[in-house]
Design an enzyme around this catalytic site. Sequence first.
Site, PDB file in Angstrom:
ATOM      1  N   GLY A 185       2.803   9.879   4.423  1.00 19.56           N
ATOM      2  CA  GLY A 185       1.382  10.137   4.212  1.00 19.56           C
ATOM      3  C   GLY A 185       1.103  10.891   2.931  1.00 19.56           C
ATOM      4  CB  SER A 186       1.306  10.878   0.006  1.00 15.35           C
ATOM      5  OG  SER A 186       1.795   9.556   0.115  1.00 15.35           O
ATOM      6  NE  ARG A 187      -6.381  12.693  -3.722  1.00 15.87           N
ATOM      7  CZ  ARG A 187      -7.406  13.538  -3.641  1.00 15.87           C
ATOM      8  NH1 ARG A 187      -7.858  13.904  -2.462  1.00 15.87           N
ATOM      9  NH2 ARG A 187      -7.938  14.028  -4.725  1.00 15.87           N
TER      10      ARG A 187
END
Length: 222
Positions: A185-187
């Site tokens: 999960g990330s950006r």
Amino acid sequence: MFHKEGQKIILITFFLLSAIIVLAHFYVGISWVKTAVQIAALLILVAILQFFRNPKRVATKNFDEILAPVDGKVVVIEEVEENEYFKDKRLQVSIFMSPVNVHVTRYPASGQIRFSKYHPGKYLVAWHPKSSEENERTTVVINTPKFGDILYRQIAGAMARRIVNYAEVGESVVQGEDAGFIKFGSRVDLFLPLNSIITVKLNQKVKGAKTCIATIPKKDED
């Protein structure tokens, strides 16, 4: 094909879940419970495998384009003050990756690495406005032939606990090649010159090394 950053986790998960499936077969007497445990173990293994998948992508290299560094959804397009490296206004384009997206980071442009720095930090949800400045993150600046310096930032999300960054200052990099990985999960934020022409829209789904994020104005090509 799986990313090298997931090989250890995949092996450990495989052996642990295989043991659970075997133990359930011999030691769980209730048929439906045994089946449920075994199915759950298989589903967890499938989830781990799909998370670390690394589909082969061959970018059509173009100095006039910035390509998406990751797969995901565009959640921010705005003019902002970038305070770490440029210390002036830039166009920010942010791409959010859910756990089902490919989490490989790819170089958005060809050029030379000017800056590469890791920052420990918090684990706010990736779409939080302050995640770009307060979460665990890495900042990388590439000097490109047409756009000048561009910056991308890998940002850990609420589930992520490790960012892998391959960029080293002074090395030459090629658009679309593997630049790292963010686990669970990330950006990724891109910071581009103000005269860049943004070619994506909010909520648009993009593919790393495939979707064009921005081009340069015609007057800057000459």
